[in-house]
Motif scaffolding. Structure first.
Motif, short mmCIF file in Angstrom:
data_model
loop_
_atom_site.label_atom_id
_atom_site.label_comp_id
_atom_site.label_asym_id
_atom_site.label_seq_id
_atom_site.Cartn_x
_atom_site.Cartn_y
_atom_site.Cartn_z
N GLN A 248 0.81 -1.21 0.00
CA GLN A 248 0.00 0.00 0.00
C GLN A 248 0.85 1.27 0.00
O GLN A 248 0.41 2.32 -0.46
CB GLN A 248 -0.93 0.01 1.22
N SER A 249 2.06 1.18 0.55
CA SER A 249 2.90 2.36 0.75
C SER A 249 4.05 2.48 -0.23
O SER A 249 4.82 3.45 -0.17
CB SER A 249 3.45 2.35 2.18
N VAL A 250 4.20 1.51 -1.13
CA VAL A 250 5.38 1.48 -1.99
C VAL A 250 5.45 2.68 -2.92
O VAL A 250 6.55 3.17 -3.25
CB VAL A 250 5.45 0.14 -2.77
N ASN A 251 4.31 3.22 -3.34
CA ASN A 251 4.35 4.38 -4.25
C ASN A 251 4.94 5.61 -3.57
O ASN A 251 5.74 6.34 -4.18
CB ASN A 251 2.93 4.69 -4.76
N LYS A 252 4.57 5.83 -2.31
CA LYS A 252 5.12 6.97 -1.56
C LYS A 252 6.62 6.80 -1.34
O LYS A 252 7.40 7.75 -1.52
CB LYS A 252 4.38 7.09 -0.22
N LEU A 253 7.03 5.60 -0.98
CA LEU A 253 8.45 5.32 -0.78
C LEU A 253 9.22 5.45 -2.09
O LEU A 253 10.33 6.00 -2.12
CB LEU A 253 8.62 3.92 -0.19
N SER A 254 8.62 4.98 -3.17
CA SER A 254 9.27 5.07 -4.48
C SER A 254 9.51 6.52 -4.88
O SER A 254 10.58 6.87 -5.40
CB SER A 254 8.41 4.38 -5.54
N LYS A 255 8.53 7.37 -4.64
CA LYS A 255 8.65 8.79 -4.98
C LYS A 255 9.82 9.42 -4.23
O LYS A 255 10.61 10.18 -4.81
CB LYS A 255 7.35 9.51 -4.65
N LEU A 256 9.95 9.09 -2.95
CA LEU A 256 11.06 9.60 -2.16
C LEU A 256 12.40 9.17 -2.74
O LEU A 256 13.31 9.97 -2.93
CB LEU A 256 10.95 9.09 -0.72
N ILE A 257 12.53 7.87 -3.00
CA ILE A 257 13.81 7.33 -3.44
C ILE A 257 14.17 7.85 -4.83
O ILE A 257 15.33 8.24 -5.07
CB ILE A 257 13.78 5.78 -3.44
N ILE A 258 13.20 7.89 -5.74
CA ILE A 258 13.48 8.34 -7.10
C ILE A 258 13.98 9.79 -7.10
O ILE A 258 14.93 10.14 -7.80
CB ILE A 258 12.23 8.17 -7.98
N ASN A 259 13.32 10.64 -6.33
CA ASN A 259 13.75 12.04 -6.26
C ASN A 259 15.09 12.19 -5.53
O ASN A 259 15.90 13.05 -5.87
CB ASN A 259 12.68 12.88 -5.58
N PHE A 260 15.33 11.33 -4.56
CA PHE A 260 16.62 11.35 -3.86
C PHE A 260 17.75 10.97 -4.82
O PHE A 260 18.84 11.57 -4.79
CB PHE A 260 16.58 10.39 -2.68
N LEU A 261 17.50 9.99 -5.67
CA LEU A 261 18.53 9.51 -6.60
C LEU A 261 19.02 10.62 -7.52
O LEU A 261 20.18 10.60 -7.96
CB LEU A 261 17.99 8.35 -7.42
N GLU A 262 18.17 11.57 -7.83
CA GLU A 262 18.56 12.67 -8.72
C GLU A 262 19.59 13.58 -8.08
O GLU A 262 20.26 14.35 -8.77
CB GLU A 262 17.33 13.48 -9.11
N ARG A 263 19.75 13.48 -6.77
CA ARG A 263 20.65 14.39 -6.04
C ARG A 263 22.01 13.78 -5.74
O ARG A 263 22.88 14.47 -5.20
CB ARG A 263 19.98 14.82 -4.72
N ILE A 264 22.17 12.50 -6.02
CA ILE A 264 23.45 11.86 -5.67
C ILE A 264 24.17 11.38 -6.92
O ILE A 264 23.59 11.30 -7.99
CB ILE A 264 23.25 10.70 -4.68
#
Length: 264
Positions: A248-264
């Motif tokens: 149920q929560s994977v979409n929210k977690l995915s959004k966080l990780i995907i946007n984080f990846l753009e910064r590293i």
């Protein structure tokens, strides 16, 4: 073999490895131009698929960034040795992977948290009674005695909070307590862990963080809260609940990780 497979796919070594916790498997659907290989074929390892750990390494891209994603992990409750626990993470470190995003499903002891929340791990307490670095030291990767004053990268933590704020996602932070399992914790154990300063409890992550820090990898730890802990809730705990809340929560977690990846 690992290096050859990765270079054949990307012609370079990705900087970042992601480990997916229970119920978070659907994150791999964000990959493009992807392929996968079983741990059994690659490492001669199997995982317990009955608990949602498929034992598959995915190789692919998110927004053109090459990534390695572990779908499934080893747990001490599977009766693995310290050497086996070290093997996969040290294999990635030895070929040049520098960053690791470790996710898990966990139970909340902090009563201000609720199922579906995501917590950034800022520290941990190892209650497993085991340390994966016990045994022969790999001097090529790191020293015998490893500093653990900041196991979770401070800059990474700041970045993920910036991402959460920009995307209006509530993000908790706190201390992860590792428990060997596979039984869930008793009410007395939860009371003790809370007195020690723990916010959530789970059966993974800490061994991987120790191994990664030994090899000077930068670590981001994200805990998906799938249930309240024993004694906090009156409900019986089950792995089925863990998997369901994870999905149920994977979409929210995915959004966080995907946007984080753009910064590293």
């Amino acid at each position: 073999m690992l290096k050859e497979i990765v270079l054949k796919k990307f012609n370079l070594i990705p900087k970042t490895l992601i480990i997916l916790g229970s119920g978070i498997n659907e994150f791999v659907n964000n990959l493009t131009d992807s392929t996968n290989i079983s741990y059994n074929e690659l490492f001669n390892f199997k995982t317990d698929e009955s608990i949602g750990h498929k034992g598959t390494l995915h190789l692919g891209y998110i927004n053109k960034k090459p990534l390695l994603i572990m779908e499934g992990r080893k747990h001490y409750y599977e009766d693995v040795s310290n050497k086996d626990m070290r093997f996969m993470i040290q294999s990635f470190a030895s070929i040049g992977v520098k960053n690791i995003i470790i996710t898990n499903a966990c139970g909340a002891m902090n009563e201000s948290f609720k199922p579906g929340d995501i917590m950034v791990i800022n520290d941990h307490i190892n209650m497993m009674g085991l340390n994966p670095l016990v045994g022969d030291n790999n001097n090529a990767l790191g020293p015998r005695f490893v500093d653990m004053s900041e196991p979770y990268d401070i800059e990474f933590r700041e970045m993920i909070f910036e991402v959460a704020k920009e995307n209006n996602i509530l993000l908790r932070q706190g201390v992860y307590v590792s428990y060997i399992g596979p039984s869930y914790e008793t009410k007395a154990e939860i009371r003790a862990f809370r007195m020690l300063g723990g916010d959530v409890v789970g059966m993974s992550t800490v061994p991987e963080v120790i191994i990664a820090r030994h090899a000077s990898m930068r670590v981001l730890g994200l805990s998906l809260i799938t249930n309240m802990s024993t004694g906090i809730t009156k409900n019986k705990l089950s792995h089925e609940e863990v998997l369901e809340i994870g999905k149920q929560s994977v979409n929210k977690l995915s959004k966080l990780i995907i946007n984080f990846l753009e910064r590293i």
